[in-house]
Scaffold this active site. Structure first.
Site, PDB file in Angstrom:
ATOM      1  CG  HIS A 152      41.826  39.421  38.321  1.00 29.08           C
ATOM      2  ND1 HIS A 152      43.196  40.189  38.030  1.00 29.08           N
ATOM      3  CD2 HIS A 152      41.480  39.003  37.099  1.00 29.08           C
ATOM      4  CE1 HIS A 152      43.762  39.937  38.057  1.00 29.08           C
ATOM      5  NE2 HIS A 152      43.256  39.359  37.232  1.00 29.08           N
ATOM      6  CG  HIS A 203      41.163  36.475  34.864  1.00 23.02           C
ATOM      7  ND1 HIS A 203      41.520  37.634  33.628  1.00 23.02           N
ATOM      8  CD2 HIS A 203      39.680  36.374  34.257  1.00 23.02           C
ATOM      9  CE1 HIS A 203      40.314  38.703  33.316  1.00 23.02           C
ATOM     10  NE2 HIS A 203      39.221  38.024  33.451  1.00 23.02           N
ATOM     11  CG  ASP A 224      46.563  34.391  34.119  1.00 30.30           C
ATOM     12  OD1 ASP A 224      45.146  34.932  34.759  1.00 30.30           O
ATOM     13  OD2 ASP A 224      47.135  35.130  33.963  1.00 30.30           O
ATOM     14  CG  HIS A 225      46.318  36.085  38.362  1.00 29.38           C
ATOM     15  ND1 HIS A 225      47.374  37.233  38.546  1.00 29.38           N
ATOM     16  CD2 HIS A 225      46.061  36.400  36.604  1.00 29.38           C
ATOM     17  CE1 HIS A 225      47.387  38.086  37.374  1.00 29.38           C
ATOM     18  NE2 HIS A 225      46.576  38.085  36.451  1.00 29.38           N
ATOM     19  CG  HIS A 237      41.850  42.911  33.766  1.00 28.48           C
ATOM     20  ND1 HIS A 237      42.335  42.469  31.817  1.00 28.48           N
ATOM     21  CD2 HIS A 237      42.319  41.247  34.272  1.00 28.48           C
ATOM     22  CE1 HIS A 237      42.604  41.280  31.961  1.00 28.48           C
ATOM     23  NE2 HIS A 237      42.193  40.633  33.193  1.00 28.48           N
ATOM     24  CG  ASP A 296      46.047  41.063  34.836  1.00 31.07           C
ATOM     25  OD1 ASP A 296      47.214  41.074  35.589  1.00 31.07           O
ATOM     26  OD2 ASP A 296      45.824  40.334  34.752  1.00 31.07           O
ATOM     27  CG  HIS A 349      50.438  39.251  32.494  1.00 32.66           C
ATOM     28  ND1 HIS A 349      50.777  38.349  32.767  1.00 32.66           N
ATOM     29  CD2 HIS A 349      49.144  39.290  33.381  1.00 32.66           C
ATOM     30  CE1 HIS A 349      49.286  37.588  32.777  1.00 32.66           C
ATOM     31  NE2 HIS A 349      48.841  38.917  33.025  1.00 32.66           N
TER      32      HIS A 349
END
Length: 261
Positions: A58, A60, A62-63, A114, A135, A173
């Site tokens: 996805h 985001h 942090d990915h 998410h 996530d 995570h």
């Protein structure tokens, strides 16, 4: 074909970047590299390996934050959801696509909730199926609803729950301890949660990773996969003040509870 080897690289405060290693070709795939540095450091220490592919679940940051740096440094190809806002994708994947990675067939599953663009990667590898869940499904929990609805996330989790019970799950995570503490609040008399939490607390006390997990274990200990269970429904009712009549209502109640737990 043999299973790829999975290696978890810690990133940021609690992310993991999973590396999939093909021992035959010495190629590597990186999953959701939000930070390029851990991958570059690993590659520099293992010069015999070449990063060939990045898999994204996805959008985001942090990915995805390390994608362009890694692509520029290695020339790797980037696979990910059909989201034009993600820079650097070479192959945009949609539900039902079947892609080949290291001579293994991987099915793309859309799992919104998410985020709206979230996908997962499932390989039904003989006796050892595996899932990259991003996530959406965590060990002991699930992702927050940033873009999707409770109905979407519940349906996505049910879709993953229908995979083989022996599926190994690689999420992104280190949330397991916090998730299981919430699971214990939902089902204080569930012996599987009690034992699992004790094991996880020992692991975290020593600074060790709690992943991967398995679908069979999640079905016994993850409240978000147990929304039809009478004890989870009763806990949802006690918290929300109304008895849920559907699995979606149970999910919505405990997801809201978890957001403030």
């Amino acid at each position: 074909m043999p299973m790829p080897q999975f290696i978890a690289l810690p990133a940021f405060q609690d992310n993991y970047i999973w590396l999939l290693l093909d021992e035959t070709t010495l190629q590597v795939a990186a999953v959701d590299p939000g930070d390029a540095q851990p991958v570059i450091t690993w590659l520099s220490r293992h010069p015999e390996y070449q990063l060939s592919t990045i898999l994204l679940t996805h959008h985001h940051q942090d990915h995805t934050g390390g994608v362009l740096t890694l692509k520029g440094a290695t020339g790797c190809k980037v696979w990910g959801p059909a989201n034009d806002n993600i820079k650097g994708i070479d192959r945009r994947l949609e539900d039902g696509f079947r892609v080949c990675l290291f001579e293994q067939e991987i099915e793309v599953l859309t799992v919104p909730g998410h985020t709206l663009d979230h996908i997962a990667y499932f390989c039904n590898h003989l006796q050892d199926p595996w899932l990259l869940s991003g996530d959406t499904l965590f060990a002991g929990g699930c992702g927050r609803l940033f873009e999707g609805t409770a109905e979407q996330m519940h349906a996505s989790l049910q879709r993953l729950a229908n995979l083989p019970d022996n599926t190994t799950i690689y999420c992104t995570h280190e949330y397991t301890q916090a998730n299981l503490r919430f699971a214990r609040a939902v089902e204080p008399n569930n012996p599987d949660i009690k034992v699992r939490l004790e094991v996880v607390e020992d692991l975290r006390r020593d600074g060790r990773i709690t992943l991967p997990t398995t679908l069979a274990l999640e079905k016994r200990t993850n409240p978000f996969l147990r929304c039809e269970d009478q004890h989870v429904r009763a806990a949802a009712a006690a918290h929300s003040g109304a008895m849920p009549t559907t699995g979606v209502q149970t999910f919505s109640a405990i997801r809201s509870w978890k957001d403030t737990f």
